[in-house]
Each structure stands twice: as structure tokens, then as C-alpha cells.
Design a protein around this motif. Structure first.
Motif, PDB file in Angstrom:
ATOM      1  N   LEU A 271       0.843  -1.206   0.000  1.00 53.24           N
ATOM      2  CA  LEU A 271       0.000   0.000   0.000  1.00 53.24           C
ATOM      3  C   LEU A 271       0.870   1.245   0.000  1.00 53.24           C
ATOM      4  CD1 LEU A 271      -2.785   1.418   0.297  1.00 53.24           C
ATOM      5  CD2 LEU A 271      -2.533   1.165   2.777  1.00 53.24           C
ATOM      6  N   VAL A 272       0.553   2.169  -0.913  1.00 53.83           N
ATOM      7  CA  VAL A 272       1.215   3.475  -0.944  1.00 53.83           C
ATOM      8  C   VAL A 272       0.139   4.557  -0.983  1.00 53.83           C
ATOM      9  CG1 VAL A 272       3.275   2.601  -2.108  1.00 53.83           C
ATOM     10  CG2 VAL A 272       1.372   3.517  -3.473  1.00 53.83           C
ATOM     11  N   THR A 273       0.534   5.786  -0.622  1.00 51.23           N
ATOM     12  CA  THR A 273      -0.443   6.865  -0.575  1.00 51.23           C
ATOM     13  C   THR A 273       0.165   8.188  -1.016  1.00 51.23           C
ATOM     14  OG1 THR A 273      -1.881   8.161   0.907  1.00 51.23           O
ATOM     15  CG2 THR A 273       0.071   7.207   1.882  1.00 51.23           C
ATOM     16  N   PHE A 274      -0.677   9.013  -1.620  1.00 52.84           N
ATOM     17  CA  PHE A 274      -0.266  10.371  -1.967  1.00 52.84           C
ATOM     18  C   PHE A 274      -0.603  11.242  -0.745  1.00 52.84           C
ATOM     19  CE2 PHE A 274       0.358  14.315  -3.989  1.00 52.84           C
ATOM     20  CZ  PHE A 274       0.913  14.116  -5.250  1.00 52.84           C
ATOM     21  N   GLU A 275       0.414  11.615  -0.007  1.00 56.50           N
ATOM     22  CA  GLU A 275       0.369  12.399   1.231  1.00 56.50           C
ATOM     23  C   GLU A 275       0.363  11.485   2.447  1.00 56.50           C
ATOM     24  OE1 GLU A 275       0.946  15.168   3.844  1.00 56.50           O
ATOM     25  OE2 GLU A 275       1.066  15.572   1.702  1.00 56.50           O
ATOM     26  N   GLU A 276       1.091  11.895   3.444  1.00 63.51           N
ATOM     27  CA  GLU A 276       1.254  11.140   4.680  1.00 63.51           C
ATOM     28  C   GLU A 276      -0.070  11.043   5.437  1.00 63.51           C
ATOM     29  OE1 GLU A 276       5.387  11.289   7.152  1.00 63.51           O
ATOM     30  OE2 GLU A 276       3.992  12.936   7.460  1.00 63.51           O
ATOM     31  N   ILE A 277      -0.300   9.909   6.088  1.00 63.75           N
ATOM     32  CA  ILE A 277      -1.502   9.766   6.899  1.00 63.75           C
ATOM     33  C   ILE A 277      -1.250  10.303   8.302  1.00 63.75           C
ATOM     34  CG2 ILE A 277      -2.246   7.740   5.587  1.00 63.75           C
ATOM     35  CD1 ILE A 277      -1.416   6.032   7.991  1.00 63.75           C
ATOM     36  N   ARG A 278      -2.335  10.480   9.065  1.00 62.74           N
ATOM     37  CA  ARG A 278      -2.210  10.942  10.446  1.00 62.74           C
ATOM     38  C   ARG A 278      -1.472   9.901  11.292  1.00 62.74           C
ATOM     39  NH1 ARG A 278      -8.427  12.694  11.350  1.00 62.74           N
ATOM     40  NH2 ARG A 278      -8.650  10.850  10.058  1.00 62.74           N
ATOM     41  N   ASN A 279      -0.737  10.413  12.293  1.00 61.11           N
ATOM     42  CA  ASN A 279      -0.054   9.536  13.250  1.00 61.11           C
ATOM     43  C   ASN A 279       0.819   8.479  12.565  1.00 61.11           C
ATOM     44  OD1 ASN A 279      -1.468  10.856  15.388  1.00 61.11           O
ATOM     45  ND2 ASN A 279      -3.248   9.555  14.984  1.00 61.11           N
ATOM     46  N   GLN A 280       1.473   8.886  11.495  1.00 62.97           N
ATOM     47  CA  GLN A 280       2.330   7.966  10.734  1.00 62.97           C
ATOM     48  C   GLN A 280       3.376   7.295  11.633  1.00 62.97           C
ATOM     49  OE1 GLN A 280       2.357   6.712   7.686  1.00 62.97           O
ATOM     50  NE2 GLN A 280       4.214   7.148   6.553  1.00 62.97           N
ATOM     51  N   LYS A 281       3.884   8.025  12.627  1.00 56.59           N
ATOM     52  CA  LYS A 281       4.930   7.488  13.492  1.00 56.59           C
ATOM     53  C   LYS A 281       4.420   6.382  14.410  1.00 56.59           C
ATOM     54  CE  LYS A 281       7.540  11.826  13.554  1.00 56.59           C
ATOM     55  NZ  LYS A 281       8.031  12.959  14.385  1.00 56.59           N
ATOM     56  N   LEU A 282       3.092   6.329  14.615  1.00 62.84           N
ATOM     57  CA  LEU A 282       2.529   5.343  15.532  1.00 62.84           C
ATOM     58  C   LEU A 282       2.054   4.088  14.821  1.00 62.84           C
ATOM     59  CD1 LEU A 282       0.374   7.775  17.732  1.00 62.84           C
ATOM     60  CD2 LEU A 282       2.697   6.950  18.182  1.00 62.84           C
ATOM     61  N   ILE A 283       2.100   4.094  13.481  1.00 64.78           N
ATOM     62  CA  ILE A 283       1.510   2.997  12.705  1.00 64.78           C
ATOM     63  C   ILE A 283       2.598   2.094  12.138  1.00 64.78           C
ATOM     64  CG2 ILE A 283       0.181   2.483  10.622  1.00 64.78           C
ATOM     65  CD1 ILE A 283      -1.365   5.069  11.154  1.00 64.78           C
ATOM     66  N   ARG A 284       2.344   0.794  12.180  1.00 68.60           N
ATOM     67  CA  ARG A 284       3.245  -0.187  11.576  1.00 68.60           C
ATOM     68  C   ARG A 284       2.473  -1.007  10.557  1.00 68.60           C
ATOM     69  NH1 ARG A 284       6.088   2.784  13.538  1.00 68.60           N
ATOM     70  NH2 ARG A 284       7.823   2.523  15.004  1.00 68.60           N
ATOM     71  N   PRO A 285       2.981  -1.141   9.345  1.00 65.24           N
ATOM     72  CA  PRO A 285       4.191  -0.457   8.862  1.00 65.24           C
ATOM     73  C   PRO A 285       3.891   0.992   8.473  1.00 65.24           C
ATOM     74  CG  PRO A 285       3.241  -1.712   7.079  1.00 65.24           C
ATOM     75  CD  PRO A 285       2.382  -2.000   8.282  1.00 65.24           C
ATOM     76  N   LYS A 286       4.936   1.812   8.494  1.00 66.71           N
ATOM     77  CA  LYS A 286       4.784   3.159   7.964  1.00 66.71           C
ATOM     78  C   LYS A 286       4.578   3.066   6.453  1.00 66.71           C
ATOM     79  CE  LYS A 286       7.736   5.408  11.409  1.00 66.71           C
ATOM     80  NZ  LYS A 286       8.980   6.192  11.615  1.00 66.71           N
ATOM     81  N   LEU A 287       3.701   3.916   5.938  1.00 72.04           N
ATOM     82  CA  LEU A 287       3.375   3.832   4.516  1.00 72.04           C
ATOM     83  C   LEU A 287       4.365   4.608   3.655  1.00 72.04           C
ATOM     84  CD1 LEU A 287      -0.519   4.156   4.368  1.00 72.04           C
ATOM     85  CD2 LEU A 287       0.900   2.127   4.695  1.00 72.04           C
ATOM     86  N   THR A 288       4.785   3.990   2.571  1.00 73.94           N
ATOM     87  CA  THR A 288       5.520   4.717   1.533  1.00 73.94           C
ATOM     88  C   THR A 288       4.564   5.730   0.920  1.00 73.94           C
ATOM     89  OG1 THR A 288       7.057   2.924   1.045  1.00 73.94           O
ATOM     90  CG2 THR A 288       6.599   4.475  -0.747  1.00 73.94           C
ATOM     91  N   CYS A 289       5.028   6.958   0.722  1.00 72.83           N
ATOM     92  CA  CYS A 289       4.093   8.011   0.300  1.00 72.83           C
ATOM     93  C   CYS A 289       4.798   9.125  -0.465  1.00 72.83           C
ATOM     94  CB  CYS A 289       3.386   8.604   1.520  1.00 72.83           C
ATOM     95  SG  CYS A 289       4.501   9.487   2.652  1.00 72.83           S
ATOM     96  N   ILE A 290       3.980   9.929  -1.129  1.00 75.16           N
ATOM     97  CA  ILE A 290       4.409  11.224  -1.643  1.00 75.16           C
ATOM     98  C   ILE A 290       4.063  12.231  -0.565  1.00 75.16           C
ATOM     99  CG2 ILE A 290       3.895  13.061  -3.299  1.00 75.16           C
ATOM    100  CD1 ILE A 290       5.645  10.926  -4.499  1.00 75.16           C
ATOM    101  N   LYS A 291       5.054  12.925  -0.040  1.00 70.82           N
ATOM    102  CA  LYS A 291       4.818  13.895   1.041  1.00 70.82           C
ATOM    103  C   LYS A 291       4.880  15.311   0.496  1.00 70.82           C
ATOM    104  CE  LYS A 291       6.291  15.363   5.639  1.00 70.82           C
ATOM    105  NZ  LYS A 291       4.900  15.740   5.943  1.00 70.82           N
ATOM    106  N   GLN A 292       3.760  16.010   0.598  1.00 62.70           N
ATOM    107  CA  GLN A 292       3.698  17.407   0.188  1.00 62.70           C
ATOM    108  C   GLN A 292       4.106  18.310   1.354  1.00 62.70           C
ATOM    109  OE1 GLN A 292      -0.079  17.965  -2.461  1.00 62.70           O
ATOM    110  NE2 GLN A 292      -0.625  16.519  -0.856  1.00 62.70           N
ATOM    111  N   ASN A 293       4.604  19.480   1.036  1.00 64.55           N
ATOM    112  CA  ASN A 293       4.936  20.448   2.087  1.00 64.55           C
ATOM    113  C   ASN A 293       3.755  21.406   2.234  1.00 64.55           C
ATOM    114  OD1 ASN A 293       6.025  22.394   3.817  1.00 64.55           O
ATOM    115  ND2 ASN A 293       8.083  22.103   2.989  1.00 64.55           N
ATOM    116  N   ALA A 294       2.743  20.953   2.988  1.00 61.50           N
ATOM    117  CA  ALA A 294       1.501  21.709   3.105  1.00 61.50           C
ATOM    118  C   ALA A 294       1.719  23.069   3.767  1.00 61.50           C
ATOM    119  CB  ALA A 294       0.474  20.898   3.902  1.00 61.50           C
ATOM    120  N   LEU A 295       2.598  23.115   4.765  1.00 61.56           N
ATOM    121  CA  LEU A 295       2.863  24.374   5.467  1.00 61.56           C
ATOM    122  C   LEU A 295       3.442  25.410   4.508  1.00 61.56           C
ATOM    123  CD1 LEU A 295       2.486  25.145   8.482  1.00 61.56           C
ATOM    124  CD2 LEU A 295       4.948  24.832   8.753  1.00 61.56           C
ATOM    125  N   LEU A 296       4.389  24.970   3.672  1.00 60.91           N
ATOM    126  CA  LEU A 296       5.016  25.878   2.711  1.00 60.91           C
ATOM    127  C   LEU A 296       4.011  26.328   1.648  1.00 60.91           C
ATOM    128  CD1 LEU A 296       7.669  27.215   1.907  1.00 60.91           C
ATOM    129  CD2 LEU A 296       8.199  25.210   0.518  1.00 60.91           C
TER     130      LEU A 296
END
Length: 335
Positions: A271-296
């Protein structure tokens, strides 16, 4: 108790009403001594200026409308934080509106913001054919589109490279040996949904891989619909080796459906996703993703809107941010 008026302040400070008005609006020079006298009078009398009346007179409200399709999505929350960080420095406040991906609701929200005489609007539209935006621009309301484009508009645009990001993510799956790849699409009535689907299709075509119709699901950017579509996929029999969720909310729905069916990520399905999911650090396995810089993205939208407020004749522009591929543990290599 009667409220204190500008007339009361002028009498207390022993100056004219015009002088008090000049101090309030800071639009004409006033001597330092006189200014301090007026400010002290306001403090002593606990005078509270009528900001609404002043806004109507000056035709400036210092309010910026921000309209997003899903305020619960962490991506849009970060975009809003970025906008607020920039515009707050110039004493602007935000009016936030959530449209639930409902175009009719979006139009009503935009009309109400216009009636409230906001100084500008930052919009993530739920429809690529939103003609009303140019009507607002004709009313002299600066508009910046964030995350999503609208066809044939004169508004400024700040987005991610959705096509390129989707292509990169799909290419990674293919290079890991996957050919039977399912995509859970977002709303194809908006540019992000269309561009991510096009990026996926182009990568599959470039590697001469056919896309099975039963592996094209419609999640409409929501976890509930993605969950239902994934359950339907599981129940129909043939399964892909990998699933591409076109946003983080839908990835959560996919994960829930797989978990309920006792399917392991990535052992049984990647499973892969466009944009990181919530609480990524707490989930196993962490998902491979495209990470956008939403703040920027939000900060840039805020900068452009301030620029438009200072000079409404400035040429409109389109800013495209390239996102990062974050490789984690959710993809199994197929030999």
C-alpha cells in the motif's frame, strides 16, 4: 451604561473629533504629543473603536476567507496554519469554511464571504469548472487557489506537482515488481484527482502494463468511500498485489478494510499513498508516500494574497511545488 463615543474621547483629550479620527485611522499626520493625549484618553475612558463601522468606511475588513473541502484532513490543517502564519503578521484574520467536497455548498460559502466583504479569498475548490471565481475577481476580490486548479481562471494558483508525484509513486511500485496495481481515485471533478490518475496511467503505460477496470476504484477523497470500495474489491475475488491510495484519508479507509479482512501490509498486499496519513509514526508499517509540504504551500498562498491586496493589478501566477517520495516499509518486493 452607555458606550463611550469618539466625541467623548475628543472632549476628554481636549482635541477635535477629526483629530481622534486621524489617530484611529492613522491616515493623517498627528504630533506625538497629541497622539499620546488621545491614546491616554481612550485608555482612561476604556474606549473601544467600532471596527465594523471603520471597516465599512475604509472598505477594508482585514478578513481573509479560507475555503477548503475537508478541514479535518491534516494536509489542509497545515495549509491553513501556513496561511495564518503569514497573514497574521499583517493583522489579517481568517474566516474558515468547510465545504465537504460539495460544490453547491462551496458556491453558497463564497457568496456569503463576498457579502461579508472579506478583503480576499483563498480557495481549494471542489469543482474544476468553478466559473464563479472569475465573478468574484471582477468584484475586485483577490483570489488565490490552493492545492486545486480551476479551468480558464485568472486567479493565482499554488499547488503540488500531482501528476509528477503520482507518476513517481507508481513507478516505484512497478520497479518493486508490481504489475497488478489498484488505484483508489479521489474526486475526478477536481484537478488533484484528475492529475494523480493521469500520472498513474502514464507510468503504467510507459511500462506497457494494462490497467484492469476492476482495479480502478473511486474513493472521492474520503476514508468511508475508500473503505467501502476496498471491501468490495476484496469480496469480488481477484486481488492486486499493490494499492495506490490517491490521498491520505482514503489510505486510512483502505488500511481499515484490509485489517478487517486479516490482510497484512505488505505481506499480503502493498500500500502506498499520496500524502502522509495521520499519526504515521505510531503505525506499523509506515506507509511509503508522496509527502507534500503543506505548510510551505499555505505560506506561499498567504504571501501571494498579501501581494495582491497591496497591488491588485499584479500579474497572476502559478506556483508548483515538487513533492518528496518517502520510502517506508509498506511495499513488498516481488521477484
Amino acid at each position: 451604561m452607555e458606550s463611550v463615543t469618539i466625541k467623548d474621547v475628543a472632549k476628554y483629550a481636549q482635541v477635535s473629533i477629526a483629530t481622534v479620527s486621524r489617530v484611529l485611522n492613522n491616515n493623517y499626520p498627528v504630533s506625538k504629543e497629541t497622539r499620546e493625549k488621545v491614546l491616554n484618553a481612550m485608555k482612561d475612558l476604556n474606549f473601544k473603536p467600532n471596527s465594523i463601522a471603520r471597516s465599512l468606511k475604509n472598505n477594508i475588513t482585514h478578513l481573509i476567507g479560507v475555503v477548503v473541502p475537508d478541514i479535518s484532513n491534516p494536509f489542509f490543517m497545515d495549509v491553513i496554519k501556513g496561511i495564518d502564519y503569514v497573514v497574521n503578521k499583517e493583522d489579517y484574520s481568517l474566516i474558515l469554511s468547510n465545504t465537504d467536497e460539495n460544490f453547491e455548498k462551496e458556491l453558497n460559502v463564497l457568496k456569503r464571504l463576498s457579502q461579508k466583504r472579506v478583503d480576499a479569498i483563498i480557495l481549494s475548490s471542489s469543482n474544476i469548472d468553478n466559473d464563479y471565481v472569475d465573478e468574484l475577481i471582477k468584484e475586485n476580490i483577490p483570489i488565490v487557489l490552493v492545492d486545486r486548479k480551476i479551468k480558464n481562471t485568472k486567479a493565482d494558483v499554488v499547488v503540488s506537482d500531482n501528476y509528477g508525484g503520482a507518476y513517481t509513486l507508481t513507478k516505484y511500485l512497478i520497479e518493486m515488481g508490481h504489475k497488478n496495481i489498484c488505484i483508489v481515485n479521489g474526486n475526478l471533478n477536481v484537478s488533484t484527482g484528475r492529475e494523480r490518475f493521469e500520472g498513474f496511467k502514464t507510468a503504467m503505460r510507459d511500462y506497457n502494463i494494462n490497467i484492469k477496470n476492476e482495479f480502478i476504484l473511486n474513493g472521492y477523497f474520503g476514508w468511508e468511500k475508500a473503505y467501502e470500495e476496498t471491501k468490495r474489491l476484496i469480496n469480488q475475488g481477484e486481488m492486486p498485489t499493490a494499492i495506490f491510495a490517491a490521498n491520505n484519508q482514503m489510505a486510512e479507509g483502505v488500511m481499515l478494510a484490509l485489517k478487517e479482512s486479516n490482510l497484512d501490509i505488505p505481506g499480503d498486499i502493498s500500500l502506498v499513498t499520496f500524502e502522509e496519513i495521520r499519526n504515521q509514526k505510531l503505525i506499523r508499517p509506515k506507509l511509503t508516500c508522496i509527502k507534500q509540504n503543506a505548510l510551505l504551500i499555505g505560506e506561499k498562498a498567504g504571501e501571494i494574497i498579501l501581494e495582491k491586496l497591496k497591488n491588485k493589478d499584479v500579474t497572476s501566477k502559478e506556483i508548483v511545488f515538487v513533492s518528496d517520495l518517502i520510502i517506508n516499509d509498506s511495499v513488498k518486493k516481488i521477484k
